[in-house]
Every structure is written in C-alpha cells, then in structure tokens.
Design a protein around this motif. Structure first.
Motif, PDB file in Angstrom:
ATOM      1  N   LEU A 185      24.269  70.097  -4.969  1.00 14.81           N
ATOM      2  CA  LEU A 185      23.152  70.516  -4.456  1.00 14.81           C
ATOM      3  C   LEU A 185      22.019  71.381  -4.166  1.00 14.81           C
ATOM      4  N   GLN A 186      23.076  72.007  -2.120  1.00 17.04           N
ATOM      5  CA  GLN A 186      22.920  73.100  -1.739  1.00 17.04           C
ATOM      6  C   GLN A 186      22.460  74.391  -1.944  1.00 17.04           C
ATOM      7  N   GLU A 187      24.101  74.772  -3.214  1.00 15.73           N
ATOM      8  CA  GLU A 187      23.497  75.827  -4.091  1.00 15.73           C
ATOM      9  C   GLU A 187      22.497  76.143  -5.204  1.00 15.73           C
ATOM     10  N   TRP A 188      22.186  74.514  -5.828  1.00 17.58           N
ATOM     11  CA  TRP A 188      21.591  74.542  -6.335  1.00 17.58           C
ATOM     12  C   TRP A 188      19.732  75.301  -6.184  1.00 17.58           C
ATOM     13  N   GLN A 189      19.513  74.310  -4.539  1.00 15.21           N
ATOM     14  CA  GLN A 189      17.857  74.232  -3.875  1.00 15.21           C
ATOM     15  C   GLN A 189      17.790  75.944  -3.723  1.00 15.21           C
ATOM     16  N   ALA A 190      18.869  76.559  -3.726  1.00 10.90           N
ATOM     17  CA  ALA A 190      19.647  78.218  -3.223  1.00 10.90           C
ATOM     18  C   ALA A 190      19.385  79.281  -4.588  1.00 10.90           C
ATOM     19  N   GLY A 191      18.707  78.337  -5.672  1.00 15.04           N
ATOM     20  CA  GLY A 191      18.637  78.903  -6.702  1.00 15.04           C
ATOM     21  C   GLY A 191      19.637  79.116  -7.897  1.00 15.04           C
ATOM     22  N   ASP A 192      20.722  78.461  -7.552  1.00 13.20           N
ATOM     23  CA  ASP A 192      22.283  78.625  -8.660  1.00 13.20           C
ATOM     24  C   ASP A 192      21.482  77.294  -9.743  1.00 13.20           C
ATOM     25  N   SER A 193      21.449  77.717 -11.125  1.00 10.46           N
ATOM     26  CA  SER A 193      21.367  77.149 -12.671  1.00 10.46           C
ATOM     27  C   SER A 193      22.641  76.588 -12.586  1.00 10.46           C
ATOM     28  N   VAL A 194      24.043  77.115 -12.837  1.00 12.01           N
ATOM     29  CA  VAL A 194      25.209  76.353 -13.037  1.00 12.01           C
ATOM     30  C   VAL A 194      25.507  75.353 -12.173  1.00 12.01           C
ATOM     31  N   ALA A 195      25.069  75.369 -10.529  1.00 13.85           N
ATOM     32  CA  ALA A 195      24.867  74.881  -9.511  1.00 13.85           C
ATOM     33  C   ALA A 195      24.322  73.226 -10.149  1.00 13.85           C
ATOM     34  N   ARG A 196      22.625  74.334 -10.567  1.00 12.19           N
ATOM     35  CA  ARG A 196      22.078  72.584 -10.961  1.00 12.19           C
ATOM     36  C   ARG A 196      22.836  71.895 -12.054  1.00 12.19           C
ATOM     37  N   ASP A 197      23.304  72.286 -12.977  1.00  6.37           N
ATOM     38  CA  ASP A 197      24.119  72.100 -14.375  1.00  6.37           C
ATOM     39  C   ASP A 197      25.707  70.648 -14.156  1.00  6.37           C
ATOM     40  N   ARG A 198      25.802  71.214 -13.670  1.00  7.25           N
ATOM     41  CA  ARG A 198      26.796  71.210 -12.456  1.00  7.25           C
ATOM     42  C   ARG A 198      26.379  69.556 -12.161  1.00  7.25           C
ATOM     43  N   VAL A 199      25.443  69.317 -11.158  1.00  2.00           N
ATOM     44  CA  VAL A 199      25.430  68.063 -10.659  1.00  2.00           C
ATOM     45  C   VAL A 199      24.836  67.626 -12.168  1.00  2.00           C
ATOM     46  N   LEU A 200      24.014  67.184 -12.822  1.00  7.69           N
ATOM     47  CA  LEU A 200      23.456  67.119 -13.871  1.00  7.69           C
ATOM     48  C   LEU A 200      24.769  66.976 -14.645  1.00  7.69           C
ATOM     49  N   ALA A 201      25.426  67.339 -14.402  1.00  8.89           N
ATOM     50  CA  ALA A 201      26.358  66.807 -15.415  1.00  8.89           C
ATOM     51  C   ALA A 201      27.656  65.778 -15.263  1.00  8.89           C
ATOM     52  N   ARG A 202      27.756  66.041 -13.852  1.00 11.10           N
ATOM     53  CA  ARG A 202      28.367  64.620 -13.013  1.00 11.10           C
ATOM     54  C   ARG A 202      27.611  63.755 -12.564  1.00 11.10           C
ATOM     55  N   LEU A 203      25.847  63.613 -11.972  1.00  4.89           N
ATOM     56  CA  LEU A 203      25.577  62.208 -12.061  1.00  4.89           C
ATOM     57  C   LEU A 203      24.895  62.097 -13.306  1.00  4.89           C
ATOM     58  N   TYR A 204      24.888  62.736 -14.225  1.00  3.34           N
ATOM     59  CA  TYR A 204      23.840  61.665 -15.585  1.00  3.34           C
ATOM     60  C   TYR A 204      24.186  60.650 -16.064  1.00  3.34           C
ATOM     61  N   HIS A 205      26.465  60.265 -16.168  1.00  2.38           N
ATOM     62  CA  HIS A 205      26.347  58.771 -16.186  1.00  2.38           C
ATOM     63  C   HIS A 205      24.965  57.498 -15.335  1.00  2.38           C
ATOM     64  N   GLU A 206      25.352  57.728 -14.020  1.00  2.00           N
ATOM     65  CA  GLU A 206      25.128  57.198 -13.238  1.00  2.00           C
ATOM     66  C   GLU A 206      23.353  57.457 -13.157  1.00  2.00           C
ATOM     67  N   LEU A 207      22.751  57.919 -13.444  1.00  2.00           N
ATOM     68  CA  LEU A 207      21.178  57.984 -13.593  1.00  2.00           C
ATOM     69  C   LEU A 207      21.258  57.078 -14.958  1.00  2.00           C
ATOM     70  N   LYS A 208      22.145  57.201 -15.827  1.00  2.00           N
ATOM     71  CA  LYS A 208      21.630  56.257 -17.048  1.00  2.00           C
ATOM     72  C   LYS A 208      21.782  55.163 -16.938  1.00  2.00           C
ATOM     73  N   ARG A 209      22.350  54.824 -15.944  1.00  2.00           N
ATOM     74  CA  ARG A 209      22.424  53.234 -15.533  1.00  2.00           C
ATOM     75  C   ARG A 209      21.376  52.949 -14.570  1.00  2.00           C
TER      76      ARG A 209
END
Length: 191
Positions: free
Chosen positions: A12-36
């Motif tokens: 999340l900190q890397e995403w806030q710094a502009g890293d789109s790969v970090a964004r993709d990792r966050v979304l992939a890791r949390l996607y099932h929790e967000l669907k719940r």
C-alpha cells in the motif's frame, strides 16, 4: 499483525508512492475479501438484483485504480475505504431508482427495517436506503465514529470484531458505539 498484513501494508505504501505493480499486488491479495464485503452489502439491500458482487467490487475499485492511491494505513483501513465506496455506489443507484420512481408511493423507513437482534437491513425500496443514508450523515456530524461503525456493520456486513480491527479500536468500544448509534437511529425513525 500477521506477516501477510505487513506485506500488504508495504505494498500500500509503495502504491501510494506511484508503484502500479504494488497496486496490482494489493488488489490481487485482497480481491476475495473485497468480494465478501460486496456480497454482504448486496445481501443487506434487496432491490439491487441487477448488480452482481464482482461488478460492485470492480466499480468501487475503479474509484482508486484510475486516480491516486487511497491514503490508508493498512489492509483493514483499505478494506474500510473500499466498503465506504461500495456504500456510495449503492446509495447512488438508489437515488437513481428513486428519481425514476418519484411519487410512486415508496414506503418510508420504519422500525420494521431494523431488527431487534442486530441492525440488519431489509430495505425494500430505494427511498428507505436513502433515508438511512441521510440519517447516517446526520449521525456523522454528531458522532463520526458511531456513524462509521454503522456504515461498516450495515453496508459492509462486518462483524464487531472486523469493525474493531478496521477502525483500530477495541471491540468493546465498537459495541458501545454500535449500541449508541442503533438507539439514536431508532429515536430518529420513531420521530
């Protein structure tokens, strides 16, 4: 904090710094929790029969993916922010439906909407959802933390423990805020 939570916080900190790969990792890791969370939100609100869980998650995430990263501290905070985005999407859809059905005799929010055991919604009409949202806006000016507790519990379907974790509070504090908010909502509805 679990190792995976620490990892997500770093991403999340890397995403806030502009890293789109970090964004993709966050979304992939949390996607099932967000669907719940989305399933819980949709389950709370009949009348969204055309909106699917995946669509709600994706629409909420689009608010963050195309713009700057949300300013969040950790996984729980991120999920809380996305849950609020889901709530806003449901409210916007209810406003749109309500505008289409103006003067169609929609019923007002009543105590029947709130069960005794818990603040489980059985919203049948968009106007009821809009009225609850208006009440939560009023509550947020009086007690923002209590309004956040209600929002996470009702719109995101979080338990007391999940709400406490997302807000960084002790569960007993969430219970107190919850009881206070439910009583305040009941008073407003009865008035």
């Amino acid at each position: 904090m679990h190792e995976s939570d620490t990892e997500v916080t770093g991403w999340l900190q890397e995403w806030q710094a502009g890293d789109s790969v970090a964004r993709d990792r966050v979304l992939a890791r949390l996607y099932h929790e967000l669907k719940r969370l989305a399933r819980a939100a949709l389950r709370q609100h009949s009348g969204h029969d055309t909106l699917q869980t995946t669509a709600l998650v994706n629409e909420a995430l689009l608010k963050f993916v195309g713009s700057r990263a949300p300013q969040v501290n950790d996984r729980s905070h991120f999920c809380s922010v996305v849950a609020r985005a889901m709530r806003q999407i449901l409210i916007d859809r209810a406003r749109h439906k309500s505008a289409q059905k103006r003067d169609a005799g929609d019923s007002l929010l009543s105590l029947d909407v709130l069960t005794e055991a818990d603040l489980q919604l059985n919203v049948q009409e968009p106007t009821q959802l809009l009225e609850l949202d208006d009440l939560l806006e009023q509550l947020s000016t009086l007690d923002p933390r209590a309004a956040d507790v209600v929002s996470l519990r009702v719109f995101a379907g979080m338990t007391i423990a999940e709400t406490a974790e997302a807000m960084g509070l002790h569960p007993s504090a969430v219970n107190r805020d919850w009881a206070h908010a439910v009583e305040w909502l009941r008073e407003q509805i009865e008035a």
